[in-house]
Design an enzyme around this catalytic site. Structure first.
Site, PDB file in Angstrom:
ATOM      1  N   PHE A   3     -67.731  41.608 -13.710  1.00 54.08           N
ATOM      2  CA  PHE A   3     -68.683  42.730 -13.765  1.00 54.08           C
ATOM      3  C   PHE A   3     -68.829  43.475 -12.442  1.00 54.08           C
ATOM      4  O   PHE A   3     -69.298  44.604 -12.408  1.00 54.08           O
ATOM      5  CB  PHE A   3     -70.076  42.212 -14.195  1.00 54.08           C
ATOM      6  CG  PHE A   3     -70.843  41.546 -13.072  1.00 54.08           C
ATOM      7  CD1 PHE A   3     -71.571  42.319 -12.154  1.00 54.08           C
ATOM      8  CD2 PHE A   3     -70.835  40.170 -12.897  1.00 54.08           C
ATOM      9  CE1 PHE A   3     -72.264  41.717 -11.106  1.00 54.08           C
ATOM     10  CE2 PHE A   3     -71.515  39.565 -11.850  1.00 54.08           C
ATOM     11  CZ  PHE A   3     -72.227  40.347 -10.945  1.00 54.08           C
ATOM     12  N   LYS A  33     -59.341  43.550 -20.733  1.00 52.03           N
ATOM     13  CA  LYS A  33     -60.609  43.106 -21.349  1.00 52.03           C
ATOM     14  C   LYS A  33     -61.688  43.298 -20.277  1.00 52.03           C
ATOM     15  O   LYS A  33     -61.863  42.461 -19.388  1.00 52.03           O
ATOM     16  CB  LYS A  33     -60.472  41.626 -21.749  1.00 52.03           C
ATOM     17  CG  LYS A  33     -61.384  41.156 -22.867  1.00 52.03           C
ATOM     18  CD  LYS A  33     -62.844  41.309 -22.610  1.00 52.03           C
ATOM     19  CE  LYS A  33     -63.408  40.251 -21.681  1.00 52.03           C
ATOM     20  NZ  LYS A  33     -64.842  40.503 -21.347  1.00 52.03           N
ATOM     21  N   CYS A  65     -66.954  39.563  -3.974  1.00 52.13           N
ATOM     22  CA  CYS A  65     -66.281  38.287  -3.688  1.00 52.13           C
ATOM     23  C   CYS A  65     -65.920  38.197  -2.216  1.00 52.13           C
ATOM     24  O   CYS A  65     -65.586  37.129  -1.729  1.00 52.13           O
ATOM     25  CB  CYS A  65     -65.057  38.117  -4.559  1.00 52.13           C
ATOM     26  SG  CYS A  65     -63.765  39.275  -4.131  1.00 52.13           S
ATOM     27  N   GLU A  80     -71.338  29.086  -4.654  1.00 55.43           N
ATOM     28  CA  GLU A  80     -71.396  30.549  -4.655  1.00 55.43           C
ATOM     29  C   GLU A  80     -72.742  30.999  -5.219  1.00 55.43           C
ATOM     30  O   GLU A  80     -73.123  30.597  -6.321  1.00 55.43           O
ATOM     31  CB  GLU A  80     -70.261  31.136  -5.503  1.00 55.43           C
ATOM     32  CG  GLU A  80     -70.231  32.654  -5.435  1.00 55.43           C
ATOM     33  CD  GLU A  80     -69.094  33.264  -6.250  1.00 55.43           C
ATOM     34  OE1 GLU A  80     -68.898  32.859  -7.415  1.00 55.43           O
ATOM     35  OE2 GLU A  80     -68.423  34.160  -5.711  1.00 55.43           O
TER      36      GLU A  80
HETATM   37  P1  NAD Z   1     -67.234  35.530 -15.186  1.00 49.51           P
HETATM   38  O1  NAD Z   1     -66.298  34.445 -14.852  1.00 49.51           O
HETATM   39  O2  NAD Z   1     -68.512  35.189 -15.822  1.00 49.51           O
HETATM   40  O3  NAD Z   1     -66.523  36.590 -16.180  1.00 49.51           O
HETATM   41  C1  NAD Z   1     -65.287  37.167 -15.877  1.00 49.51           C
HETATM   42  C2  NAD Z   1     -64.579  37.553 -17.173  1.00 49.51           C
HETATM   43  O4  NAD Z   1     -64.284  36.360 -17.903  1.00 49.51           O
HETATM   44  C3  NAD Z   1     -65.396  38.427 -18.100  1.00 49.51           C
HETATM   45  O5  NAD Z   1     -64.577  39.465 -18.592  1.00 49.51           O
HETATM   46  C4  NAD Z   1     -65.817  37.474 -19.199  1.00 49.51           C
HETATM   47  O6  NAD Z   1     -65.979  38.109 -20.454  1.00 49.51           O
HETATM   48  C5  NAD Z   1     -64.659  36.516 -19.250  1.00 49.51           C
HETATM   49  N1  NAD Z   1     -64.990  35.185 -19.799  1.00 49.51           N
HETATM   50  C6  NAD Z   1     -66.218  34.645 -19.957  1.00 49.51           C
HETATM   51  N2  NAD Z   1     -66.101  33.396 -20.490  1.00 49.51           N
HETATM   52  C7  NAD Z   1     -64.776  33.166 -20.632  1.00 49.51           C
HETATM   53  C8  NAD Z   1     -64.017  32.049 -21.120  1.00 49.51           C
HETATM   54  N3  NAD Z   1     -64.600  30.923 -21.544  1.00 49.51           N
HETATM   55  N4  NAD Z   1     -62.677  32.150 -21.146  1.00 49.51           N
HETATM   56  C9  NAD Z   1     -62.069  33.267 -20.704  1.00 49.51           C
HETATM   57  N5  NAD Z   1     -62.728  34.356 -20.225  1.00 49.51           N
HETATM   58  C10 NAD Z   1     -64.075  34.300 -20.196  1.00 49.51           C
HETATM   59  O7  NAD Z   1     -67.462  36.373 -13.824  1.00 49.51           O
HETATM   60  P2  NAD Z   1     -68.518  37.538 -13.562  1.00 49.51           P
HETATM   61  O8  NAD Z   1     -69.878  36.962 -13.496  1.00 49.51           O
HETATM   62  O9  NAD Z   1     -68.258  38.687 -14.485  1.00 49.51           O
HETATM   63  O10 NAD Z   1     -68.064  38.008 -12.106  1.00 49.51           O
HETATM   64  C11 NAD Z   1     -68.527  37.432 -10.913  1.00 49.51           C
HETATM   65  C12 NAD Z   1     -67.553  36.396 -10.401  1.00 49.51           C
HETATM   66  O11 NAD Z   1     -66.279  37.006 -10.168  1.00 49.51           O
HETATM   67  C13 NAD Z   1     -67.962  35.822  -9.054  1.00 49.51           C
HETATM   68  O12 NAD Z   1     -67.737  34.435  -9.088  1.00 49.51           O
HETATM   69  C14 NAD Z   1     -67.046  36.509  -8.061  1.00 49.51           C
HETATM   70  O13 NAD Z   1     -66.793  35.792  -6.876  1.00 49.51           O
HETATM   71  C15 NAD Z   1     -65.800  36.634  -8.879  1.00 49.51           C
HETATM   72  N6  NAD Z   1     -64.913  37.650  -8.350  1.00 49.51           N
HETATM   73  C16 NAD Z   1     -63.825  37.217  -7.661  1.00 49.51           C
HETATM   74  C17 NAD Z   1     -62.960  38.133  -7.102  1.00 49.51           C
HETATM   75  C18 NAD Z   1     -61.768  37.661  -6.333  1.00 49.51           C
HETATM   76  O14 NAD Z   1     -60.955  38.480  -5.937  1.00 49.51           O
HETATM   77  N7  NAD Z   1     -61.614  36.390  -6.082  1.00 49.51           N
HETATM   78  C19 NAD Z   1     -63.209  39.506  -7.243  1.00 49.51           C
HETATM   79  C20 NAD Z   1     -64.326  39.916  -7.967  1.00 49.51           C
HETATM   80  C21 NAD Z   1     -65.181  38.962  -8.522  1.00 49.51           C
END
Ligand code: NAD
Length: 508
Positions: free
Chosen positions: A148, A172, A280, A379
């Site tokens: 998000f 997605k 991140c 985190e």
């Molecule tokens: P999230 O893991 O909750 O969701 C990410 C995506 O995964 C969404 O599209 C969601 O619908 C999907 N998802 C949810 N449950 C799933 C499952 N069981 N199987 C497969 N897909 C599933 O993350 P968020 O809250 O949207 O984003 C914040 C997180 O993203 C933080 O931990 C942040 O550090 C990380 N992030 C990392 C980077 C990087 O480059 N390392 C960059 C941006 C964000």
């Protein structure tokens, strides 16, 4: 109220089961839209359209595909303000950060436009009379699951590169922020992408599982939290599917006593509080080494952070994404307090909030006394800075190296030798020297360290790593029989024919 349906075969399509989830604004927690919750049937329709589009898309020259991407780049630039307004609405970051989200995403689009110049294969005479060359073949249909916190930039990390390399891409978007990518649909059509080439399927975990399990999807890129990154990577590996999955972060900044005052204070605050800590690359832990007799870094950082105002104008701190996230952040502050930490700046009850019902939190700075505090290790993803004082460089490195994540780390010092000592020892994929948010911009690849909670899978998400990830190198070894003397009309020997006008024989 915006309804975000799927974008399949260049058309807006409702999910077959008619299921939707609510999209809320972090500023008010009011419903601002609904997002399709797609099932395997929707995913399979998109996959079938992509599979049908792949032969003709992949047979275009890379230049022809880049030309469409160049048009897309111009359209994104034209619509930056409109896209940024949607980002502010659904994500809550301020307008300047939202414009940067779009501009940074468009930088990867720009890089993808240059792929005809940088993504060629190799060619070498490997034995006398035998040449070997390699050619990059696109994988086919590939998918990208995104978080998000960057509604435009992260979907653009992978898609443009994969597309120009000849793949068909299914994105997605995060169900928390689907409006931005929903607005991108019309740009895909306007840029001239053929139907089925670039598609968006909305949904939650079930939709992601259908993507991972689809036998026709050759590779999955994922960006999100560490637990989900691991689930995605493990599932893909079990299916022998190519995967790169970036997870969460716990980025450490180390400040030495010779760190330049103004830049260090400004950067530390911008890094931990910018985008309300929901980057991140945000600084999460500040390790202060020794005492500084020139200025007191900790109290200066606290003073600077105190000046931050809540809101969505330039320089202001937006709300965190949802009430669940806010509660989680509050939990870490409470736990730290219980374990004896000093709350140097308490943002839990902001004195003035722009809207009564939003997920507002002012910056919080915690001075930890106990090395085992959860806030120092997990985190938090909010505007919270954990500070810990150490006496030696080795102690700072031991703490940074001991954290389970490996995304970014940064050293603040005015001495090159000290900086080198730390950069050669940090255990993270992206390092900074006097740079609080050390994002490697194109042509450098983005990504944390493999083997930590920040990264699972192969390759990198952008740049050369993504070129490798989204193609297979096919090696072609060729031997042509040497021409006969009759064909050439002269005696053919080693070194060629001295009278051969097309072979200068070294004489120009
Ligand atoms: P999230 O893991 O909750 O969701 C990410 C995506 O995964 C969404 O599209 C969601 O619908 C999907 N998802 C949810 N449950 C799933 C499952 N069981 N199987 C497969 N897909 C599933 O993350 P968020 O809250 O949207 O984003 C914040 C997180 O993203 C933080 O931990 C942040 O550090 C990380 N992030 C990392 C980077 C990087 O480059 N390392 C960059 C941006 C964000």
């Amino acid at each position: 109220m915006t309804t975000c349906n799927n974008f399949i075969n260049n058309a807006i399509v409702a999910p077959v089961d008619g299921q939707y989830c609510e999209v809320t604004s972090p500023m008010t927690n009011e419903v601002i839209g609904k997002c399709a919750v797609s099932s395997a049937a929707d995913v399979n329709t998109a996959v079938d359209c992509a599979t049908a589009a792949f032969p003709s898309w992949s047979s275009l020259t890379m230049k022809a595909r880049a030309a469409i991407m160049l048009k897309f780049h111009a359209l994104v630039k034209r619509d930056t303000q409109k896209l940024a307004e949607l980002i502010v609405l659904e994500n809550g970051k301020n307008m300047v950060e939202a414009v940067a989200d779009v501009a940074k995403g468009n930088e990867t689009v720009e890089y993808a436009c240059s792929l005809p110049q940088v993504a060629q294969g190799k060619n070498l005479t490997v034995s006398r009379g035998i040449d070997c060359r390699d050619t990059r073949r696109p994988l086919g249909v590939v998918a990208s699951i995104v978080p998000f916190n960057f509604p435009f930039m992260v979907p653009m990390w992978t898609s443009p590169i994969a597309l120009v390399l000849g793949n068909c891409v299914i994105v997605k978007p995060s169900e928390k922020v689907p409006l931005t990518m929903n607005a991108v649909c019309s740009l895909v059509v306007e840029a001239g992408f053929p139907p089925g080439v670039f598609q968006f399927v909305h949904g939650t975990a079930d939709c992601c599982n259908a993507i991972i399990e689809s036998p026709k999807i050759e590779a999955v890129s994922f960006v999100g939290s560490s637990p989900i990154a691991k689930i995605v990577a493990d599932k893909c590996r079990g299916l022998n599917k190519r995967v790169v999955a970036l997870g969460g972060a716990k980025n450490h900044l180390v400040a030495l006593s010779d760190a330049e005052k103004e830049g260090t204070i400004r950067d530390v605050v911008a890094s931990f509080a910018g985008a309300s800590g929901q980057r991140c690359m945000a600084a999460s832990v500040l390790l202060v080494v020794g005492e500084n007799d020139q200025y007191d870094l900790i109290s200066e950082v606290v003073e600077k952070a105190k000046g931050l105002v809540l809101g969505t104008a330039a320089g202001e701190l937006g709300p965190v994404i949802d009430a669940r996230s806010k509660d989680k952040i509050l939990g870490y502050i409470k736990d730290s307090e219980k374990s004896g930490a000093e709350i140097l700046l308490d943002g839990r009850n902001p004195s003035s909030v722009p809207t009564a019902s939003g997920n507002w939190l002012s910056p919080t700075i915690i001075l930890h006394k106990n090395k085992t505090d959860k806030a120092l290790h997990e985190e938090i993803f909010g505007p919270v800075l954990s500070i810990y004082k150490v006496k030696t460089w080795n102690e700072a490195i031991a703490i940074e190296n001991g954290n389970a994540f490996g995304n970014a780390a940064c050293i603040y010092t005015s001495k090159g030798g000290s900086a080198d000592w730390f950069t050669s020892r940090f255990r993270a994929g992206m390092l900074g020297v006097n740079v609080g948010i050390p994002v490697p911009r194109e042509p450098f690849a983005f990504g944390g360290l493999y083997g930590t909670l920040s990264k699972y899978g192969d390759g990198d998400i952008t740049s050369e790593g993504a070129i490798e990830f989204f193609t297979t190198r096919i090696k072609i070894t060729t031997r042509w029989p040497a021409p006969t003397a009759e064909e050439v009309g002269a005696e053919v020997g080693v070194g060629g024919d001295a009278n051969d006008a097309a072979n200068f024989n070294g004489k120009m």
